[in-house]
Design a protein around this motif. Structure first.
Motif, PDB file in Angstrom:
ATOM      1  N   CYS A 228       0.810  -1.218   0.000  1.00  0.00           N
ATOM      2  CA  CYS A 228       0.000   0.000   0.000  1.00  0.00           C
ATOM      3  C   CYS A 228       0.843   1.269   0.000  1.00  0.00           C
TER       4      CYS A 228
ATOM      5  N   LEU B 240       1.134   1.502  -3.713  1.00  0.00           N
ATOM      6  CA  LEU B 240       0.041   0.956  -4.514  1.00  0.00           C
ATOM      7  C   LEU B 240      -0.387   1.876  -5.656  1.00  0.00           C
TER       8      LEU B 240
ATOM      9  N   GLU C  96      -2.405   1.181   6.647  1.00  0.00           N
ATOM     10  CA  GLU C  96      -2.169   1.536   5.244  1.00  0.00           C
ATOM     11  C   GLU C  96      -3.114   2.619   4.730  1.00  0.00           C
TER      12      GLU C  96
ATOM     13  N   LEU D 155      -2.894   5.308   1.636  1.00  0.00           N
ATOM     14  CA  LEU D 155      -3.741   5.209   0.447  1.00  0.00           C
ATOM     15  C   LEU D 155      -4.481   6.516   0.190  1.00  0.00           C
TER      16      LEU D 155
ATOM     17  N   ALA E 214      -4.077  -3.905  -5.458  1.00  0.00           N
ATOM     18  CA  ALA E 214      -5.271  -3.689  -4.637  1.00  0.00           C
ATOM     19  C   ALA E 214      -5.999  -5.018  -4.397  1.00  0.00           C
TER      20      ALA E 214
ATOM     21  N   THR F 166      -4.083  -6.821  -1.605  1.00  0.00           N
ATOM     22  CA  THR F 166      -4.319  -6.275  -0.262  1.00  0.00           C
ATOM     23  C   THR F 166      -5.720  -6.613   0.247  1.00  0.00           C
TER      24      THR F 166
END
Length: 209
Positions: free
Chosen positions: A19, A22, A70, A74, A155, A158
């Protein structure tokens, strides 16, 4: 250390590391092309909304920090991406308006317990809607543009790891449902991007021939 504990540590740290970068492939793709083609502004806005609600919910119930650490990363990356999208679509004037909306949302969520609980249930719908908007954008354009398959693949990963960490730690059914839905939709978007990217590569190859 028990096997489950080792897996939990790996899942938490690998999720955090992924992340951290990401959105980088997506941001770099937009910067390189100087275009936000292939990206849905509505999708990114809804995604940020979902992230904010989920982060606020986790903090409100004092869940283990490693299960949501995270999300600030993000959100920060999505804000950068949003600024580039606003810039390349000529709508930078909207940035301040949306900043105010997000700030108000952050504070309203914790005014009452029922608000934050309701918000999390709606969060799953919001996050799912953001993915559907991106899918709709791709289907209409039939072109992946600057959409990054790598970002969506990460994504997907995760989402999968967060299903595991939620099962092992909090067991929160609402959170679990959210990640299952996100796993399916993130994977779906990845496949669609790859599909259109292959078609674009085939067209480029034919032109060169």
């Amino acid at each position: 250390m028990a096997p489950d504990t080792e897996l939990l540590v790996f899942a938490n740290w690998s999720t955090l590391l992924v992340c951290m970068v990401l959105k980088f492939p997506q941001i770099l793709s937009v910067m390189k092309a100087r275009s936000a083609e292939g990206l849905s502004l509505g999708s990114v806005l809804l995604e940020v909304t979902g992230f904010l609600v989920f982060l606020r919910y986790q903090m409100y119930y004092d869940y283990p920090m490693q299960t949501y650490l995270e999300y600030p990363m993000l959100i920060a990356q999505d804000v950068v991406l949003l600024l580039f999208v606003f810039y390349y679509t000529g709508s930078m004037q909207n940035a301040l308006t949306y900043s105010g909306i997000f700030f108000a949302l952050w504070n309203v969520l914790v005014l009452q317990k029922w608000i934050i609980d309701l918000a999390l249930n709606l969060c799953t719908v919001i996050s799912a809607s953001s993915k559907f908007l991106q899918l709709q954008h791709l289907w209409r354009a039939k072109d992946s543009g600057q959409a990054s398959a790598l970002t969506w693949a990460m994504a997907t990963y995760t989402s999968a790891t967060r299903i595991f960490t939620t099962l092992v730690t909090t067991g929160d059914k609402a959170v679990l449902l959210r990640f299952i839905v996100l796993l399916i939709l993130n994977f779906w978007v990845t496949l669609v991007i790859v599909k259109y990217r292959k078609k674009e590569d085939q067209k480029d190859t034919k032109k060169k021939d």
